[in-house]
Design a protein around this motif. Sequence first.
Motif, PDB file in Angstrom:
ATOM      1  N   TYR A 281       0.871  -1.170   0.000  1.00 60.23           N
ATOM      2  CA  TYR A 281       0.000   0.000   0.000  1.00 60.23           C
ATOM      3  C   TYR A 281       0.909   1.220   0.000  1.00 60.23           C
ATOM      4  O   TYR A 281       1.545   1.520   1.010  1.00 60.23           O
ATOM      5  CB  TYR A 281      -0.911   0.011   1.230  1.00 60.23           C
ATOM      6  CG  TYR A 281      -1.936   1.128   1.225  1.00 60.23           C
ATOM      7  CD1 TYR A 281      -3.228   0.905   0.765  1.00 60.23           C
ATOM      8  CD2 TYR A 281      -1.604   2.406   1.648  1.00 60.23           C
ATOM      9  CE1 TYR A 281      -4.168   1.906   0.742  1.00 60.23           C
ATOM     10  CE2 TYR A 281      -2.540   3.429   1.625  1.00 60.23           C
ATOM     11  CZ  TYR A 281      -3.817   3.174   1.175  1.00 60.23           C
ATOM     12  OH  TYR A 281      -4.750   4.184   1.152  1.00 60.23           O
TER      13      TYR A 281
ATOM     14  N   GLN B 156     -18.172   1.546  10.970  1.00 59.99           N
ATOM     15  CA  GLN B 156     -17.267   2.544  11.549  1.00 59.99           C
ATOM     16  C   GLN B 156     -15.857   1.994  11.729  1.00 59.99           C
ATOM     17  O   GLN B 156     -14.869   2.678  11.471  1.00 59.99           O
ATOM     18  CB  GLN B 156     -17.819   3.040  12.876  1.00 59.99           C
ATOM     19  CG  GLN B 156     -19.098   3.822  12.701  1.00 59.99           C
ATOM     20  CD  GLN B 156     -19.721   4.254  14.002  1.00 59.99           C
ATOM     21  OE1 GLN B 156     -19.153   4.051  15.070  1.00 59.99           O
ATOM     22  NE2 GLN B 156     -20.883   4.853  13.933  1.00 59.99           N
TER      23      GLN B 156
ATOM     24  N   ASN C 213     -14.042   1.692   8.388  1.00 63.23           N
ATOM     25  CA  ASN C 213     -13.587   3.016   7.949  1.00 63.23           C
ATOM     26  C   ASN C 213     -12.363   3.457   8.741  1.00 63.23           C
ATOM     27  O   ASN C 213     -11.432   4.044   8.186  1.00 63.23           O
ATOM     28  CB  ASN C 213     -14.710   4.050   8.076  1.00 63.23           C
ATOM     29  CG  ASN C 213     -15.688   3.954   6.932  1.00 63.23           C
ATOM     30  OD1 ASN C 213     -15.349   3.520   5.846  1.00 63.23           O
ATOM     31  ND2 ASN C 213     -16.918   4.354   7.176  1.00 63.23           N
ATOM     32  N   LEU C 214     -12.355   3.177  10.044  1.00 59.25           N
ATOM     33  CA  LEU C 214     -11.193   3.500  10.867  1.00 59.25           C
ATOM     34  C   LEU C 214      -9.973   2.703  10.404  1.00 59.25           C
ATOM     35  O   LEU C 214      -8.863   3.228  10.329  1.00 59.25           O
ATOM     36  CB  LEU C 214     -11.490   3.218  12.337  1.00 59.25           C
ATOM     37  CG  LEU C 214     -10.386   3.540  13.330  1.00 59.25           C
ATOM     38  CD1 LEU C 214      -9.970   4.999  13.239  1.00 59.25           C
ATOM     39  CD2 LEU C 214     -10.850   3.204  14.745  1.00 59.25           C
ATOM     40  N   ARG C 215     -10.185   1.451  10.050  1.00 58.52           N
ATOM     41  CA  ARG C 215      -9.098   0.610   9.528  1.00 58.52           C
ATOM     42  C   ARG C 215      -8.490   1.241   8.286  1.00 58.52           C
ATOM     43  O   ARG C 215      -7.260   1.322   8.153  1.00 58.52           O
ATOM     44  CB  ARG C 215      -9.661  -0.777   9.223  1.00 58.52           C
ATOM     45  CG  ARG C 215      -8.690  -1.755   8.639  1.00 58.52           C
ATOM     46  CD  ARG C 215      -9.426  -2.983   8.191  1.00 58.52           C
ATOM     47  NE  ARG C 215      -8.538  -4.075   7.856  1.00 58.52           N
ATOM     48  CZ  ARG C 215      -8.951  -5.171   7.248  1.00 58.52           C
ATOM     49  NH1 ARG C 215     -10.220  -5.333   6.937  1.00 58.52           N
ATOM     50  NH2 ARG C 215      -8.091  -6.120   6.963  1.00 58.52           N
ATOM     51  N   LYS C 216      -9.345   1.693   7.352  1.00 56.15           N
ATOM     52  CA  LYS C 216      -8.853   2.348   6.136  1.00 56.15           C
ATOM     53  C   LYS C 216      -8.047   3.604   6.464  1.00 56.15           C
ATOM     54  O   LYS C 216      -7.019   3.871   5.853  1.00 56.15           O
ATOM     55  CB  LYS C 216     -10.029   2.712   5.220  1.00 56.15           C
ATOM     56  CG  LYS C 216     -10.694   1.535   4.574  1.00 56.15           C
ATOM     57  CD  LYS C 216     -11.881   2.000   3.746  1.00 56.15           C
ATOM     58  CE  LYS C 216     -12.690   0.819   3.252  1.00 56.15           C
ATOM     59  NZ  LYS C 216     -13.907   1.258   2.538  1.00 56.15           N
ATOM     60  N   LEU C 217      -8.537   4.360   7.431  1.00 51.43           N
ATOM     61  CA  LEU C 217      -7.848   5.583   7.833  1.00 51.43           C
ATOM     62  C   LEU C 217      -6.483   5.277   8.453  1.00 51.43           C
ATOM     63  O   LEU C 217      -5.497   5.956   8.166  1.00 51.43           O
ATOM     64  CB  LEU C 217      -8.708   6.366   8.816  1.00 51.43           C
ATOM     65  CG  LEU C 217      -8.153   7.690   9.311  1.00 51.43           C
ATOM     66  CD1 LEU C 217      -7.924   8.652   8.156  1.00 51.43           C
ATOM     67  CD2 LEU C 217      -9.095   8.303  10.332  1.00 51.43           C
ATOM     68  N   ILE C 218      -6.410   4.235   9.280  1.00 50.22           N
ATOM     69  CA  ILE C 218      -5.137   3.836   9.894  1.00 50.22           C
ATOM     70  C   ILE C 218      -4.129   3.440   8.813  1.00 50.22           C
ATOM     71  O   ILE C 218      -2.970   3.867   8.835  1.00 50.22           O
ATOM     72  CB  ILE C 218      -5.342   2.688  10.903  1.00 50.22           C
ATOM     73  CG1 ILE C 218      -6.085   3.208  12.141  1.00 50.22           C
ATOM     74  CG2 ILE C 218      -4.001   2.053  11.292  1.00 50.22           C
ATOM     75  CD1 ILE C 218      -6.567   2.123  13.076  1.00 50.22           C
TER      76      ILE C 218
ATOM     77  N   ALA D  74      -4.153   4.271   5.561  1.00 48.69           N
ATOM     78  CA  ALA D  74      -3.796   5.440   4.752  1.00 48.69           C
ATOM     79  C   ALA D  74      -2.846   6.356   5.519  1.00 48.69           C
ATOM     80  O   ALA D  74      -1.874   6.871   4.951  1.00 48.69           O
ATOM     81  CB  ALA D  74      -5.056   6.194   4.341  1.00 48.69           C
ATOM     82  N   SER D  75      -3.119   6.560   6.798  1.00 47.98           N
ATOM     83  CA  SER D  75      -2.258   7.431   7.609  1.00 47.98           C
ATOM     84  C   SER D  75      -0.863   6.847   7.756  1.00 47.98           C
ATOM     85  O   SER D  75       0.137   7.567   7.658  1.00 47.98           O
ATOM     86  CB  SER D  75      -2.874   7.646   8.996  1.00 47.98           C
ATOM     87  OG  SER D  75      -4.105   8.320   8.886  1.00 47.98           O
TER      88      SER D  75
ATOM     89  N   GLU E  68       1.494   7.482   4.975  1.00 44.99           N
ATOM     90  CA  GLU E  68       1.958   8.865   4.810  1.00 44.99           C
ATOM     91  C   GLU E  68       2.996   9.284   5.847  1.00 44.99           C
ATOM     92  O   GLU E  68       3.522  10.390   5.780  1.00 44.99           O
ATOM     93  CB  GLU E  68       0.760   9.813   4.873  1.00 44.99           C
ATOM     94  CG  GLU E  68      -0.201   9.614   3.714  1.00 44.99           C
ATOM     95  CD  GLU E  68      -1.407  10.527   3.800  1.00 44.99           C
ATOM     96  OE1 GLU E  68      -1.423  11.437   4.657  1.00 44.99           O
ATOM     97  OE2 GLU E  68      -2.330  10.319   3.016  1.00 44.99           O
TER      98      GLU E  68
END
Length: 88
Positions: A6, A31, A34-39, A41-42, A45
Amino acid sequence: MIHKQYGEIIIKTDPAIEKTFANYPESAKFQLLNLRKLIIASASEIDGILELEETLRWGEPSFITNEPVDRRPNYFDRPPIGSKSRRH
């Protein structure tokens, strides 16, 4: 363990993670996914994070990086410890 790329990081996923997320109630599952996706993606970065491991710790989804910190988002079908609704 399933390995995926990723961005610049490698994600190692324990297959039991998918089963754990599938067993959550629909309201919590949406929820938490969605939090998993955010973790993920973060993590991709942040400089210095090369790997992200999704695994279970104490039966809860846990996200571990090559940095010495892990995160365990979870759903509980009860009020948090210390909340006013738990006090008698």
